[in-house]
Design a protein around this motif. Sequence first.
Motif, PDB file in Angstrom:
ATOM      1  N   ILE A 417       0.847  -1.179   0.000  1.00  0.00           N
ATOM      2  CA  ILE A 417       0.000   0.000   0.000  1.00  0.00           C
ATOM      3  C   ILE A 417       0.892   1.241   0.000  1.00  0.00           C
ATOM      4  N   PRO A 418       0.354   2.363  -0.434  1.00  0.00           N
ATOM      5  CA  PRO A 418       1.160   3.574  -0.540  1.00  0.00           C
ATOM      6  C   PRO A 418       1.767   3.995   0.796  1.00  0.00           C
ATOM      7  N   PRO A 419       2.887   4.735   0.731  1.00  0.00           N
ATOM      8  CA  PRO A 419       3.640   5.080  -0.473  1.00  0.00           C
ATOM      9  C   PRO A 419       4.668   4.010  -0.811  1.00  0.00           C
ATOM     10  N   TYR A 420       5.181   4.064  -2.024  1.00  0.00           N
ATOM     11  CA  TYR A 420       6.199   3.116  -2.473  1.00  0.00           C
ATOM     12  C   TYR A 420       7.409   3.892  -2.968  1.00  0.00           C
ATOM     13  N   TYR A 421       8.574   3.561  -2.406  1.00  0.00           N
ATOM     14  CA  TYR A 421       9.826   4.211  -2.786  1.00  0.00           C
ATOM     15  C   TYR A 421      10.798   3.140  -3.289  1.00  0.00           C
ATOM     16  N   PRO A 422      11.065   3.101  -4.586  1.00  0.00           N
ATOM     17  CA  PRO A 422      12.021   2.102  -5.083  1.00  0.00           C
ATOM     18  C   PRO A 422      13.441   2.429  -4.639  1.00  0.00           C
ATOM     19  N   ALA A 423      14.207   1.387  -4.357  1.00  0.00           N
ATOM     20  CA  ALA A 423      15.619   1.575  -4.032  1.00  0.00           C
ATOM     21  C   ALA A 423      16.414   1.780  -5.316  1.00  0.00           C
ATOM     22  N   ARG A 424      17.492   2.546  -5.205  1.00  0.00           N
ATOM     23  CA  ARG A 424      18.346   2.722  -6.374  1.00  0.00           C
ATOM     24  C   ARG A 424      19.770   3.017  -5.917  1.00  0.00           C
ATOM     25  N   TYR A 425      20.713   2.466  -6.681  1.00  0.00           N
ATOM     26  CA  TYR A 425      22.125   2.747  -6.451  1.00  0.00           C
ATOM     27  C   TYR A 425      22.731   3.105  -7.800  1.00  0.00           C
ATOM     28  N   PRO A 426      23.583   4.124  -7.852  1.00  0.00           N
ATOM     29  CA  PRO A 426      24.042   4.627  -9.153  1.00  0.00           C
ATOM     30  C   PRO A 426      24.928   3.642  -9.916  1.00  0.00           C
ATOM     31  N   ASP A 427      24.788   3.685 -11.217  1.00  0.00           N
ATOM     32  CA  ASP A 427      25.677   2.944 -12.109  1.00  0.00           C
ATOM     33  C   ASP A 427      26.925   3.804 -12.315  1.00  0.00           C
ATOM     34  N   VAL A 428      27.887   3.628 -11.431  1.00  0.00           N
ATOM     35  CA  VAL A 428      29.038   4.533 -11.396  1.00  0.00           C
ATOM     36  C   VAL A 428      29.927   4.408 -12.633  1.00  0.00           C
ATOM     37  N   ILE A 455      34.797  14.600   3.987  1.00  0.00           N
ATOM     38  CA  ILE A 455      33.446  14.337   3.494  1.00  0.00           C
ATOM     39  C   ILE A 455      33.380  12.879   3.066  1.00  0.00           C
ATOM     40  N   GLU A 456      32.552  12.134   3.764  1.00  0.00           N
ATOM     41  CA  GLU A 456      32.418  10.709   3.505  1.00  0.00           C
ATOM     42  C   GLU A 456      31.415  10.467   2.372  1.00  0.00           C
ATOM     43  N   GLN A 457      31.653   9.420   1.609  1.00  0.00           N
ATOM     44  CA  GLN A 457      30.689   8.991   0.596  1.00  0.00           C
ATOM     45  C   GLN A 457      29.880   7.833   1.176  1.00  0.00           C
ATOM     46  N   GLN A 458      28.613   8.073   1.416  1.00  0.00           N
ATOM     47  CA  GLN A 458      27.737   7.040   1.953  1.00  0.00           C
ATOM     48  C   GLN A 458      26.866   6.491   0.840  1.00  0.00           C
ATOM     49  N   ALA A 459      26.630   5.198   0.904  1.00  0.00           N
ATOM     50  CA  ALA A 459      25.960   4.529  -0.206  1.00  0.00           C
ATOM     51  C   ALA A 459      24.497   4.921  -0.350  1.00  0.00           C
ATOM     52  N   TYR A 460      23.786   5.050   0.767  1.00  0.00           N
ATOM     53  CA  TYR A 460      22.343   5.259   0.690  1.00  0.00           C
ATOM     54  C   TYR A 460      21.905   6.342   1.663  1.00  0.00           C
ATOM     55  N   CYS A 461      20.984   7.174   1.198  1.00  0.00           N
ATOM     56  CA  CYS A 461      20.310   8.101   2.104  1.00  0.00           C
ATOM     57  C   CYS A 461      19.062   7.408   2.640  1.00  0.00           C
ATOM     58  N   GLY A 462      18.403   8.038   3.593  1.00  0.00           N
ATOM     59  CA  GLY A 462      17.141   7.501   4.083  1.00  0.00           C
ATOM     60  C   GLY A 462      16.047   7.653   3.045  1.00  0.00           C
ATOM     61  N   VAL A 463      14.864   7.198   3.396  1.00  0.00           N
ATOM     62  CA  VAL A 463      13.738   7.259   2.471  1.00  0.00           C
ATOM     63  C   VAL A 463      13.428   8.716   2.141  1.00  0.00           C
ATOM     64  N   SER A 464      13.398   9.018   0.853  1.00  0.00           N
ATOM     65  CA  SER A 464      13.184  10.403   0.422  1.00  0.00           C
ATOM     66  C   SER A 464      12.811  10.421  -1.051  1.00  0.00           C
ATOM     67  N   ASP A 465      12.606  11.625  -1.561  1.00  0.00           N
ATOM     68  CA  ASP A 465      12.309  11.788  -2.989  1.00  0.00           C
ATOM     69  C   ASP A 465      13.490  11.431  -3.884  1.00  0.00           C
ATOM     70  N   PHE A 466      14.639  11.163  -3.301  1.00  0.00           N
ATOM     71  CA  PHE A 466      15.814  10.760  -4.075  1.00  0.00           C
ATOM     72  C   PHE A 466      15.588   9.425  -4.777  1.00  0.00           C
ATOM     73  N   SER A 467      14.578   8.671  -4.342  1.00  0.00           N
ATOM     74  CA  SER A 467      14.231   7.411  -5.011  1.00  0.00           C
ATOM     75  C   SER A 467      13.748   7.632  -6.434  1.00  0.00           C
ATOM     76  N   PHE A 468      13.332   8.861  -6.754  1.00  0.00           N
ATOM     77  CA  PHE A 468      12.583   9.074  -7.982  1.00  0.00           C
ATOM     78  C   PHE A 468      13.353   9.800  -9.080  1.00  0.00           C
ATOM     79  N   ILE A 469      14.692   9.767  -9.047  1.00  0.00           N
ATOM     80  CA  ILE A 469      15.428  10.442 -10.121  1.00  0.00           C
ATOM     81  C   ILE A 469      15.836   9.466 -11.225  1.00  0.00           C
ATOM     82  N   GLU A 470      15.723   8.193 -10.969  1.00  0.00           N
ATOM     83  CA  GLU A 470      15.886   7.182 -12.007  1.00  0.00           C
ATOM     84  C   GLU A 470      15.423   5.851 -11.448  1.00  0.00           C
TER      85      GLU A 470
END
Length: 549
Positions: A417-428, A455-470
């Motif tokens: 049930i809503p909302p749904y946030y797909p996981a994504r990790y960049p194709d570096v 400045i550390e590079q972390q793999a994933y942020c928490g649930v956010s609108d960042f799920s929706f850029i690809e």
Amino acid sequence: MYSVKDEFAQRLLDTLIGLVACPSLCGTSDENTAVDYMQQVFEGMPYFQENPKNLLVHEIPGDRLKRTYLTAFYQSPHSTADTVVLTGHHDVVEVDCYGILKDLAFDAKKLTSQIHKLSLNDQAKADLASGDYLFGRGILDMKYGLALFIELIRDYSGEGFPLNILFLSVPGEETNSEGMLEALKFLAKKQEEGLNYVGLILGEPSSRGNDKEPKAVELGASGKMNLLYFCVGVVSHVNEAFNGLNVSSLLAAIQSRMELNLDFCESSHGQRTIPPSSLKMSDLKKRYSVTTPLYGAAYYNIEILENSFNHILGLAKDLAQEAIQEVMDRYHRTVQSYSGNGKRDLVAVDTTPVVMTYQQLFLRTKAATVNLEEKMNEAVKAWREEGMDNQSQAIALVELLCDLDPDKSPRVVIGIIPPYYPARYPDVERNDYKKFFGAMQEMIQAAQKHYHLDIEQQAYCGVSDFSFIEAGDVEGMEVAMENLIGRDLVYGFPMEALLSLHIPGVVFGSCGREIHQAGERIYLPYCLDIHPDLTRKFLNALVKKLKKV
């Protein structure tokens, strides 16, 4: 004690304080107050006075709160399609936690002067005493990021920056991401018209503490789904309970297995998801009676990194089967024991619940029901007018399908049930990502060189609108869409638009403490002096990377 260093820092602070003053509480029509304010700020800039058509307020069709999102497009004089997106959300969470200072929650200066009246933790007391922090609801999450982007665009539009810049501010991120899901269509449309998205910065807070603590950029987005178990029992009079199957027994057996179940956890790139926890569990009786409940529902927060929906669905089905087996074994043992110790002969219920997906239920009911979609549409329209939330509407849709299904046997229906946030990790390894991340690496090096900041590079942020850029796991998303209850009725998920977007991006934003709490605050020396400079270095480095063939 912090003091403003230059004219840009003062402008940024003024814009931030003005934006915080907008009471844009999530789930209310007041979210639009932030849009009104930002529109006024942009309208005061020479570039948008000369190009008013590049500043747009967009309505969200069908939104009962009539919320809007804002885009401001700076078109470079260098005749390029290359465009960087600067984005964030303008809604904020509730202010009840401020207690006696609730009326000051949106007045950053007054709140900071009075916040000592609340019961603060030792860290907050020390931060307040330093004079280096500014308190306020939404100041960290995430109006600072928006204010920074606005003031950067003011400068860049006057300097003739060689890339296009698309500013996007959306509502609803703290609820169901209604704003970003609608804005995806706009992003896809502008791409079709010729824009080439070379990068995106989401200004969510990515760092904690002060300038002595490590900062972070976040590369990917963790996903989220609300996994639903909708249970159907066999009703009976409560004094003849052995003649039925109480749905509460099924819910209890599922709950005991789902809560904090580590089988649903996963690890990726050094990060680990939290186990599931129940967000709601209840039978669905509308009023008191001595009839046992027929329907019940429970749904659980599931965090995702790389697991596909098929994998999670398999775990959920196995768990439901185990719960059913436990309930039926106990039921038959109890019937046998009760019959053997009294004068009543009982005949056990001759049925066992089955496990099925929402898609299976929908297709079966559709085959047996005339105009099913029309009935579902009418029901959702009525529920929306009653003010029912998306989650309750989705559960009610399953109940409607079960009512219409000629088969009345007990079951457990599994869906999301809503909302749904797909996981994504960049194709570096993708070329555009290499350029974007190369610019990011230059910024990280500059932070160490000029500010002695790690400045550390972390793999994933928490649930956010960042799920929706690809899109991430496309195959898994397609199966999820089939089982997303109320898709395009209760909850619009623009799958086609999302599949068309492949935007390199990072989360890189403010520094502070206590998001969503009364102690929410930003660290001024970093946010007004260091972070703006690093963001400029990031964008300027991106320009140089794009010029190289």
